[in-house]
Design a protein around this motif. Structure first.
Motif, PDB file in Angstrom:
ATOM      1  N   CYS A 114       2.605  -8.871  10.434  1.00 12.39           N
ATOM      2  CA  CYS A 114       3.091  -7.749   9.979  1.00 12.39           C
ATOM      3  C   CYS A 114       3.278  -7.868   8.401  1.00 12.39           C
ATOM      4  O   CYS A 114       3.221  -7.184   7.840  1.00 12.39           O
ATOM      5  CB  CYS A 114       4.498  -7.882  10.583  1.00 12.39           C
ATOM      6  SG  CYS A 114       5.269  -6.229  10.969  1.00 12.39           S
ATOM      7  N   LEU A 115       3.732  -8.961   7.881  1.00  9.05           N
ATOM      8  CA  LEU A 115       4.185  -9.429   6.535  1.00  9.05           C
ATOM      9  C   LEU A 115       2.827  -9.208   5.829  1.00  9.05           C
ATOM     10  O   LEU A 115       2.712  -8.476   4.672  1.00  9.05           O
ATOM     11  CB  LEU A 115       4.931 -10.810   6.264  1.00  9.05           C
ATOM     12  CG  LEU A 115       6.479 -10.537   6.847  1.00  9.05           C
ATOM     13  CD1 LEU A 115       6.896 -12.183   6.697  1.00  9.05           C
ATOM     14  CD2 LEU A 115       6.989  -9.808   5.987  1.00  9.05           C
ATOM     15  N   GLU A 116       1.678 -10.002   6.222  1.00  5.43           N
ATOM     16  CA  GLU A 116       0.295  -9.805   5.652  1.00  5.43           C
ATOM     17  C   GLU A 116       0.049  -8.467   5.404  1.00  5.43           C
ATOM     18  O   GLU A 116      -0.319  -7.936   4.304  1.00  5.43           O
ATOM     19  CB  GLU A 116      -0.390 -10.569   6.286  1.00  5.43           C
ATOM     20  CG  GLU A 116      -1.756 -10.804   5.455  1.00  5.43           C
ATOM     21  CD  GLU A 116      -2.763 -11.545   6.266  1.00  5.43           C
ATOM     22  OE1 GLU A 116      -3.931 -11.584   5.780  1.00  5.43           O
ATOM     23  OE2 GLU A 116      -2.536 -12.123   7.384  1.00  5.43           O
ATOM     24  N   ALA A 117       0.125  -7.549   6.594  1.00  7.48           N
ATOM     25  CA  ALA A 117      -0.348  -6.130   6.567  1.00  7.48           C
ATOM     26  C   ALA A 117       0.403  -5.277   5.611  1.00  7.48           C
ATOM     27  O   ALA A 117      -0.130  -4.683   4.889  1.00  7.48           O
ATOM     28  CB  ALA A 117      -0.312  -5.588   7.802  1.00  7.48           C
ATOM     29  N   ALA A 118       1.655  -5.414   5.725  1.00  7.03           N
ATOM     30  CA  ALA A 118       2.663  -4.555   4.951  1.00  7.03           C
ATOM     31  C   ALA A 118       2.356  -4.715   3.316  1.00  7.03           C
ATOM     32  O   ALA A 118       2.252  -3.955   2.689  1.00  7.03           O
ATOM     33  CB  ALA A 118       4.013  -4.892   5.142  1.00  7.03           C
ATOM     34  N   LYS A 119       1.930  -6.167   2.850  1.00  8.10           N
ATOM     35  CA  LYS A 119       1.528  -6.308   1.546  1.00  8.10           C
ATOM     36  C   LYS A 119       0.365  -5.783   0.957  1.00  8.10           C
ATOM     37  O   LYS A 119      -0.026  -5.463   0.099  1.00  8.10           O
ATOM     38  CB  LYS A 119       1.657  -7.970   1.485  1.00  8.10           C
ATOM     39  CG  LYS A 119       2.879  -8.671   1.223  1.00  8.10           C
ATOM     40  CD  LYS A 119       2.880 -10.308   1.192  1.00  8.10           C
ATOM     41  CE  LYS A 119       4.254 -10.567   1.404  1.00  8.10           C
ATOM     42  NZ  LYS A 119       4.210 -12.207   1.731  1.00  8.10           N
ATOM     43  N   LEU A 120      -0.676  -5.845   2.195  1.00  8.03           N
ATOM     44  CA  LEU A 120      -2.043  -5.380   1.938  1.00  8.03           C
ATOM     45  C   LEU A 120      -2.049  -3.830   1.793  1.00  8.03           C
ATOM     46  O   LEU A 120      -2.716  -3.212   0.736  1.00  8.03           O
ATOM     47  CB  LEU A 120      -2.943  -5.641   2.996  1.00  8.03           C
ATOM     48  CG  LEU A 120      -3.489  -7.193   3.020  1.00  8.03           C
ATOM     49  CD1 LEU A 120      -4.295  -7.551   4.216  1.00  8.03           C
ATOM     50  CD2 LEU A 120      -4.298  -7.576   1.808  1.00  8.03           C
ATOM     51  N   VAL A 121      -1.200  -3.126   2.421  1.00  9.09           N
ATOM     52  CA  VAL A 121      -1.213  -1.783   2.372  1.00  9.09           C
ATOM     53  C   VAL A 121      -0.157  -1.076   1.740  1.00  9.09           C
ATOM     54  O   VAL A 121       0.003  -0.052   1.113  1.00  9.09           O
ATOM     55  CB  VAL A 121      -1.133  -0.911   3.681  1.00  9.09           C
ATOM     56  CG1 VAL A 121      -2.184  -1.271   4.658  1.00  9.09           C
ATOM     57  CG2 VAL A 121       0.239  -0.958   4.533  1.00  9.09           C
ATOM     58  N   ASN A 122       0.840  -2.058   1.237  1.00  9.11           N
ATOM     59  CA  ASN A 122       2.113  -1.596   0.308  1.00  9.11           C
ATOM     60  C   ASN A 122       2.897  -0.547   0.798  1.00  9.11           C
ATOM     61  O   ASN A 122       3.170   0.558   0.289  1.00  9.11           O
ATOM     62  CB  ASN A 122       1.463  -1.504  -1.167  1.00  9.11           C
ATOM     63  CG  ASN A 122       2.715  -1.409  -2.010  1.00  9.11           C
ATOM     64  OD1 ASN A 122       3.660  -2.296  -1.929  1.00  9.11           O
ATOM     65  ND2 ASN A 122       2.710  -0.733  -2.955  1.00  9.11           N
ATOM     66  N   GLY A 123       3.036  -0.782   2.163  1.00  8.24           N
ATOM     67  CA  GLY A 123       3.984   0.310   2.945  1.00  8.24           C
ATOM     68  C   GLY A 123       4.236  -0.141   4.337  1.00  8.24           C
ATOM     69  O   GLY A 123       4.086  -1.337   4.679  1.00  8.24           O
TER      70      GLY A 123
END
Length: 192
Positions: free
Chosen positions: A55-64
């Motif tokens: 979840c944290l990695e994905a939020a950083k990658l999509v910035n949202g």
């Protein structure tokens, strides 16, 4: 938490999962759900750890805002394995192979679990919503569904998830329970 009708990216390339989750969330969910295929690291560990890291990695990658989902299937006879690694077993041996793995064991009980992680932003703490259904591993039956739906029979029922109409499955599956927990959370946020 800001409640809007912005986009929430569901990090999946599985169209069946996306359709199922959209149907379960309904029309009053505060975000518009869109799938986004993002290559995430494959973490090892317990299910909560894996979902938080993804979840944290994905939020950083999509910035949202993002939503990730991790499904596991644990055999009682194997102390909860294959657990979060079931997708690799399915890719290699399929539902029939899962069934055959337990042929020498008397105990065919299993737990299907879904964990949904939600992160509003790269700096947010992930929130995890869980759904667990007890059942057993049976010889694959049915023609709809995906993953281990063909060989997982929920406790007290005579049908596998794959033999059920989508509407019936969506009222008792592990994914349904996790999505319901998520909906309750967002409803409470909306009401505050």
């Amino acid at each position: 938490m800001k409640m809007s009708r912005g986009t929430l990216y569901f990090i999946t390339s599985n169209k069946d999962k996306l359709a199922e989750v959209i149907a379960l969330l309904g029309h009053d969910f505060p975000y518009k759900l869109e799938s986004k295929k993002v290559d995430l690291n494959e973490y090892q560990g317990d299910e909560d750890f894996i979902v938080k890291k993804k979840c944290l990695e994905a939020a950083k990658l999509v910035n949202g805002p993002v939503m990730v989902e991790d499904t596991s299937l644990g055999f009682d006879a194997f102390g909860g394995l294959p657990g979060p690694y079931v997708k690799y077993f399915l890719d290699s041996i399929g539902p029939e192979g899962l069934h055959k793995m337990l042929m020498g064991w008397e105990n065919k009980n299993a737990s299907a679990a879904c964990r949904i992680g939600f992160c509003e932003s790269p700096s947010s703490v992930p929130i995890i919503f869980k759904g667990i259904v007890k059942g057993s591993i049976v010889e694959p039956r049915g023609s709809t569904g995906f993953g281990f739906d063909y060989c997982f029979q929920p406790e007290g029922l005579s049908l596998t998830f794959s033999q059920m109409e989508m509407e019936s499955k969506n009222k008792l599956s592990h994914r349904y329970l996790a999505v319901q927990a998520m909906k309750v959370f967002f409803q409470k946020e909306k009401d505050q």
